[in-house]
Enzyme design. Structure first.
Site, PDB file in Angstrom:
ATOM      1  N   ASN A   7       0.871  -1.166   0.000  1.00 28.46           N
ATOM      2  CA  ASN A   7       0.000   0.000   0.000  1.00 28.46           C
ATOM      3  C   ASN A   7       0.912   1.221   0.000  1.00 28.46           C
ATOM      4  O   ASN A   7       1.468   1.602   1.019  1.00 28.46           O
ATOM      5  CB  ASN A   7      -0.898  -0.027   1.245  1.00 28.46           C
ATOM      6  CG  ASN A   7      -1.916   1.098   1.233  1.00 28.46           C
ATOM      7  OD1 ASN A   7      -1.816   2.022   0.421  1.00 28.46           O
ATOM      8  ND2 ASN A   7      -2.883   1.020   2.122  1.00 28.46           N
ATOM      9  N   ARG A  70      -2.423  -2.197  -3.583  1.00 35.34           N
ATOM     10  CA  ARG A  70      -3.657  -1.447  -3.415  1.00 35.34           C
ATOM     11  C   ARG A  70      -3.538  -0.220  -4.314  1.00 35.34           C
ATOM     12  O   ARG A  70      -2.628   0.601  -4.131  1.00 35.34           O
ATOM     13  CB  ARG A  70      -3.820  -1.016  -1.959  1.00 35.34           C
ATOM     14  CG  ARG A  70      -4.993  -0.105  -1.743  1.00 35.34           C
ATOM     15  CD  ARG A  70      -5.184   0.179  -0.268  1.00 35.34           C
ATOM     16  NE  ARG A  70      -6.421   0.893  -0.044  1.00 35.34           N
ATOM     17  CZ  ARG A  70      -6.512   2.209   0.103  1.00 35.34           C
ATOM     18  NH1 ARG A  70      -5.432   2.964   0.074  1.00 35.34           N
ATOM     19  NH2 ARG A  70      -7.678   2.768   0.295  1.00 35.34           N
ATOM     20  N   HIS A 159     -13.241   2.523  -1.033  1.00 37.68           N
ATOM     21  CA  HIS A 159     -13.320   1.455  -0.007  1.00 37.68           C
ATOM     22  C   HIS A 159     -13.865   0.150  -0.603  1.00 37.68           C
ATOM     23  O   HIS A 159     -14.386  -0.699   0.130  1.00 37.68           O
ATOM     24  CB  HIS A 159     -14.261   1.832   1.158  1.00 37.68           C
ATOM     25  CG  HIS A 159     -13.722   2.881   2.088  1.00 37.68           C
ATOM     26  ND1 HIS A 159     -14.558   3.682   2.830  1.00 37.68           N
ATOM     27  CD2 HIS A 159     -12.474   3.223   2.432  1.00 37.68           C
ATOM     28  CE1 HIS A 159     -13.834   4.501   3.570  1.00 37.68           C
ATOM     29  NE2 HIS A 159     -12.550   4.250   3.346  1.00 37.68           N
ATOM     30  N   ARG A 220     -13.256  14.762   7.415  1.00 28.72           N
ATOM     31  CA  ARG A 220     -13.909  15.215   6.174  1.00 28.72           C
ATOM     32  C   ARG A 220     -15.378  15.532   6.437  1.00 28.72           C
ATOM     33  O   ARG A 220     -16.042  14.835   7.195  1.00 28.72           O
ATOM     34  CB  ARG A 220     -13.844  14.122   5.095  1.00 28.72           C
ATOM     35  CG  ARG A 220     -12.458  13.899   4.576  1.00 28.72           C
ATOM     36  CD  ARG A 220     -12.431  12.771   3.538  1.00 28.72           C
ATOM     37  NE  ARG A 220     -11.278  11.922   3.781  1.00 28.72           N
ATOM     38  CZ  ARG A 220     -11.212  10.637   3.481  1.00 28.72           C
ATOM     39  NH1 ARG A 220     -12.214  10.038   2.875  1.00 28.72           N
ATOM     40  NH2 ARG A 220     -10.131   9.944   3.756  1.00 28.72           N
ATOM     41  N   GLU A 362      -8.275  -5.464   4.578  1.00 31.81           N
ATOM     42  CA  GLU A 362      -7.970  -5.120   3.191  1.00 31.81           C
ATOM     43  C   GLU A 362      -6.772  -5.890   2.657  1.00 31.81           C
ATOM     44  O   GLU A 362      -6.753  -6.302   1.512  1.00 31.81           O
ATOM     45  CB  GLU A 362      -7.701  -3.617   3.078  1.00 31.81           C
ATOM     46  CG  GLU A 362      -8.973  -2.801   3.035  1.00 31.81           C
ATOM     47  CD  GLU A 362      -8.692  -1.335   2.754  1.00 31.81           C
ATOM     48  OE1 GLU A 362      -8.104  -0.684   3.644  1.00 31.81           O
ATOM     49  OE2 GLU A 362      -9.042  -0.868   1.668  1.00 31.81           O
TER      50      GLU A 362
END
Ligand code: AMP
Length: 379
Positions: A7, A70, A159, A220, A362
């Protein structure tokens, strides 16, 4: 098979070595401060040299079979994981304008591996891919078509690797074939997104053109009236300032002064009004979306919580469930309080829809996807 999961961020690189047969994590680490001077690695190539050094002991016993990356943005082209070659790398690079912070870093990670281990097969696993099944009525914004054609402005969703993995595990737990499974999946971490799953496929999701749209997140804002941006620009704020305001200084951080759910729940329980309001705003918007997605999938067979907050905050899950009474949903308060790494049901036996907690992983999902692609390649 032994898979290295990468990642790669703009200044960091997270890695894991996984055995896909035993599902064992055999090594993992994080290289930080790439390209920032003061002693950090010069670039992603140098970071990969550090990874190789850290893995020397592990790899001496058995070499790697593949690398899984990823990759944040797969645009409209990538609807599933793919074996990487030069053309694929360039295609990921062409999507840089859609994910200016992430895709360039992903490409640097891919090129660093190619330079270091040219023979090793690499697979790209896209964060957007699971949402390629969104119907047009869900991905279109009500703005002129020229903006879609010229800039690719539409809803993509993110996601996806997590939503797909969690959907599969949830269907398994309930004994329903995933192709017949309707659910609403809530990934509640520092980033937050909700996905409407119908017959095992994503048909709507709360993040859009970027990961800013939708629910209230750690830092956010999620949804707001777009005129606010124009208003702020007219007050003299620059594009970069507005970008930072909405992505880094909003959400729970703006509402409660903190973006850690544990601290916010503790503060609210000790009487902090701001923290209580932050929880109310966040759980209210989430419950509204869950109700909408229950309708979108034609009746969900499960509501599923995952990621840092979804897996760990029984208090937040309870606040959301309390707002879902109209759907006949109720939690078993003891089951909700259980702390576990296992997928589990937390609703009361008479709840109209089962509510589940399913831990996401993940890296495991990327390793599994990598294995699948490699096995499908003719040798
Ligand atoms: P993630 O992005 O999935 O790693 O989730 C990170 C977020 O999960 C953090 O910002 C915390 O707010 C939240 N979190 C992690 N552990 C807990 C916990 N035990 N209780 C409540 N929230 C938690």
């Amino acid at each position: 098979m032994r898979v290295l999961v990468i990642n790669s961020g703009s200044s960091s690189l997270k890695y894991q070595v996984r055995d896909t047969t035993t599902d064992e994590v055999q090594a993992n680490g994080l290289i930080e401060r790439i390209g920032e001077g003061n002693g950090g690695p010069l670039d992603h190539g140098a970071a990969m040299d550090l990874v190789a050094t850290e893995l020397e002991g592990v790899l001496a016993r058995r070499p790697l079979d593949a690398v899984g990356h990823r990759v944040v943005h797969g645009g409209e082209r990538f609807s599933e994981p793919v074996l990487i070659n030069n053309e694929i790398t360039r295609a990921i690079e062409r999507l840089n304008p859609l994910a200016p912070l992430h895709n360039p870093a992903n490409v640097l990670g891919i090129r660093a591996i190619t330079a270091k281990w040219p023979e090793l097969p690499q697979v790209a696993v896209f964060d957007t891919a699971f949402h390629r099944t969104l119907p047009e009525h869900a991905w279109r914004y009500a703005i002129p078509d020229s903006l879609y054609r010229k800039y690719g402005i539409r809803r993509y969703g993110f996601h996806g690797t997590s939503h797909e993995f969690v959907t599969g595990r949830a269907a398994q737990l309930l004994g329903i074939p995933v192709s017949e499974f309707n659910a609403v999946v809530a990934h509640l971490g520092n980033g937050v997104s909700l996905t409407a799953v119908q017959s095992g496929a994503s048909i709507d999701t709360s993040m859009g053109f970027t990961p800013l749209e939708g629910l209230v997140m750690g830092t956010r804002s999620g949804d707001l009236d777009p005129s606010i941006l124009v208003f702020l620009q007219r007050q003299g704020m620059s594009a970069d300032e507005i970008d930072k305001l909405l992505n880094r200084d909003s959400g729970l951080k703006a509402l409660a002064g903190d973006n850690d759910m544990r601290a916010i729940v503790d503060a609210a329980q000790s009487g902090d009004q701001r923290a209580a309001m932050a929880l109310a705003v966040t759980s209210y918007r989430l419950a509204k979306y869950i109700g909408g997605y229950h309708v979108a999938v034609g009746g969900a067979q499960a509501i599923v919580f995952t990621a840092g907050i979804g897996e760990n905050s029984s208090a937040f899950r309870q606040l959301v469930a309390d707002r879902l009474g109209a759907l006949g949903i109720s939690l078993d308060s003891d089951a909700n309080k259980v702390r576990s790494k296992q997928a589990r049901v937390i609703s009361a036996p008479d709840s109209a829809i089962p509510v589940l907690v399913v831990p996401t992983d993940e890296e495991a999902a990327i390793a599994e996807a990598t294995l699948k692609v490699i096995q499908a390649v003719p040798r």
